[in-house]
Design a protein around this motif. Structure first.
Motif, PDB file in Angstrom:
ATOM      1  N   ARG A 122       9.634  -8.881  14.466  1.00 47.69           N
ATOM      2  CA  ARG A 122       9.815  -7.386  14.309  1.00 47.69           C
ATOM      3  C   ARG A 122       8.490  -6.781  13.653  1.00 47.69           C
ATOM      4  O   ARG A 122       7.762  -7.327  13.022  1.00 47.69           O
ATOM      5  CB  ARG A 122      10.827  -7.304  12.967  1.00 47.69           C
ATOM      6  N   ARG A 123       8.445  -5.619  14.116  1.00 43.32           N
ATOM      7  CA  ARG A 123       7.358  -4.656  13.241  1.00 43.32           C
ATOM      8  C   ARG A 123       7.894  -3.745  12.424  1.00 43.32           C
ATOM      9  O   ARG A 123       8.847  -3.008  12.690  1.00 43.32           O
ATOM     10  CB  ARG A 123       6.570  -3.636  14.556  1.00 43.32           C
ATOM     11  N   VAL A 124       7.588  -3.885  10.946  1.00 41.90           N
ATOM     12  CA  VAL A 124       8.262  -3.148  10.377  1.00 41.90           C
ATOM     13  C   VAL A 124       7.316  -2.202   9.342  1.00 41.90           C
ATOM     14  O   VAL A 124       6.120  -2.398   9.220  1.00 41.90           O
ATOM     15  CB  VAL A 124       8.728  -4.311   9.032  1.00 41.90           C
ATOM     16  N   THR A 125       7.972  -1.013   9.001  1.00 45.83           N
ATOM     17  CA  THR A 125       7.163  -0.121   8.325  1.00 45.83           C
ATOM     18  C   THR A 125       7.909   0.161   6.802  1.00 45.83           C
ATOM     19  O   THR A 125       9.069   0.558   6.968  1.00 45.83           O
ATOM     20  CB  THR A 125       7.244   1.264   8.802  1.00 45.83           C
ATOM     21  N   LEU A 126       7.099  -0.034   5.672  1.00 46.21           N
ATOM     22  CA  LEU A 126       7.650   0.090   4.538  1.00 46.21           C
ATOM     23  C   LEU A 126       6.777   1.375   3.862  1.00 46.21           C
ATOM     24  O   LEU A 126       5.747   1.589   4.056  1.00 46.21           O
ATOM     25  CB  LEU A 126       7.268  -1.212   3.484  1.00 46.21           C
ATOM     26  N   LEU A 127       7.546   2.518   3.080  1.00 44.27           N
ATOM     27  CA  LEU A 127       7.121   3.484   2.458  1.00 44.27           C
ATOM     28  C   LEU A 127       6.983   2.991   1.139  1.00 44.27           C
ATOM     29  O   LEU A 127       8.093   2.719   0.619  1.00 44.27           O
ATOM     30  CB  LEU A 127       7.961   4.756   3.032  1.00 44.27           C
ATOM     31  N   ARG A 128       5.809   3.464   0.423  1.00 38.77           N
ATOM     32  CA  ARG A 128       5.739   3.490  -0.853  1.00 38.77           C
ATOM     33  C   ARG A 128       7.105   4.050  -1.645  1.00 38.77           C
ATOM     34  O   ARG A 128       7.303   3.376  -2.656  1.00 38.77           O
ATOM     35  CB  ARG A 128       4.592   3.841  -1.449  1.00 38.77           C
ATOM     36  N   ASP A 129       7.152   5.212  -1.279  1.00 34.73           N
ATOM     37  CA  ASP A 129       8.354   5.946  -2.134  1.00 34.73           C
ATOM     38  C   ASP A 129       9.579   5.630  -1.825  1.00 34.73           C
ATOM     39  O   ASP A 129      10.781   6.502  -2.074  1.00 34.73           O
ATOM     40  CB  ASP A 129       8.075   7.274  -1.860  1.00 34.73           C
ATOM     41  N   SER A 130       9.960   4.581  -0.989  1.00 28.74           N
ATOM     42  CA  SER A 130      11.403   4.491  -0.408  1.00 28.74           C
ATOM     43  C   SER A 130      12.178   3.169  -1.400  1.00 28.74           C
ATOM     44  O   SER A 130      13.113   2.641  -0.954  1.00 28.74           O
ATOM     45  CB  SER A 130      11.345   3.681   1.087  1.00 28.74           C
ATOM     46  N   GLY A 131      11.610   2.831  -2.566  1.00 26.47           N
ATOM     47  CA  GLY A 131      12.340   1.769  -3.286  1.00 26.47           C
ATOM     48  C   GLY A 131      11.828   0.564  -3.163  1.00 26.47           C
ATOM     49  O   GLY A 131      11.162   0.206  -2.247  1.00 26.47           O
ATOM     50  N   PRO A 132      12.001  -0.449  -3.996  1.00 26.38           N
ATOM     51  CA  PRO A 132      11.673  -1.694  -3.977  1.00 26.38           C
ATOM     52  C   PRO A 132      12.202  -2.555  -2.580  1.00 26.38           C
ATOM     53  O   PRO A 132      13.567  -2.354  -2.501  1.00 26.38           O
ATOM     54  CB  PRO A 132      12.287  -2.564  -5.198  1.00 26.38           C
ATOM     55  N   PRO A 133      11.543  -2.994  -1.755  1.00 23.83           N
ATOM     56  CA  PRO A 133      11.982  -3.726  -0.639  1.00 23.83           C
ATOM     57  C   PRO A 133      12.769  -4.945  -1.037  1.00 23.83           C
ATOM     58  O   PRO A 133      12.634  -5.478  -2.177  1.00 23.83           O
ATOM     59  CB  PRO A 133      10.789  -4.242   0.235  1.00 23.83           C
TER      60      PRO A 133
END
Length: 196
Positions: A122-133
């Motif tokens: 998978r290619r995953v995109t995390l955003l800093r403002d989206s809460g703890p992964p």
């Protein structure tokens, strides 16, 4: 008159081919294998040529001699089909993961499920403002390669800061996953392989 239908591959031929490949890849003679397995060199030759159906005891002795799991001798006896997945640039199955207080986007690049292996990429995109992964505990092996941005990955009690180009592989048995996204956005590739 129609040509006769081809015969399905014989398991004896597959076992013989696997035994020959394993023996030759180790640079060993049939006599060497036979002596250590406690069978005759003629029997090793007959097995390699698919002329006999060896007993489980004989297969176990051969596998022990060659230091492989007995299932390795059956690797050439698999069905005559395989699957592949080709994903062109910018394509893939886009999905969103939502937990109680987090959301991230990912693209499924590959998924193979066999009776002996489950593999996904998978290619995953995390955003800093989206809460703890989320963190995970599972089986098998996980490989992560940072594509862009910077984030902190937890493995057990250790923390690793990953930046573009960095990679990490871990046994999935311990708690693992990203715990902090440092840049506004972090993109990574993750590959996991495990027994089902």
């Amino acid at each position: 008159m129609a040509a006769p239908a081809p015969h399905p591959p014989r398991i004896e031929d597959g076992i013989g081919a696997a035994l020959r490949d394993l023996r030759q890849s180790r640079g060993q003679s049939a006599r060497w294998v036979a002596e250590r397995a406690g069978i005759s060199a003629a029997m090793v030759s007959r097995i390699e040529n698919g002329l006999v159906s060896p007993s489980i005891t004989t297969l176990e002795a051969l596998a022990r001699t060659l230091e492989v799991p007995i299932a390795t001798l059956f690797r050439e006896a698999r069905p005559q089909h395989s699957d592949y997945t080709l994903v062109r640039c910018g394509e893939g199955l886009k999905s969103t993961r939502i937990t109680d207080n987090h959301r991230h986007e990912y693209v499924n690049l590959a998924l193979h499920s066999r009776k002996d292996l489950r593999f996904q990429a998978r290619r995953v995109t995390l955003l800093r403002d989206s809460g703890p992964p989320p963190n995970y505990v599972g089986h098998g092996v996980v490989f992560v390669q940072a594509l862009s941005g910077e984030a902190v990955y937890l493995y057990g009690k250790q923390h690793f800061t990953l930046r573009a180009g960095d990679s990490l592989s871990v046994d999935a048995e311990l708690n693992h996953g990203f715990v902090e996204v440092i840049t506004p956005e972090f993109e990574f590739l993750t590959v996991q392989a495990e027994r089902p």
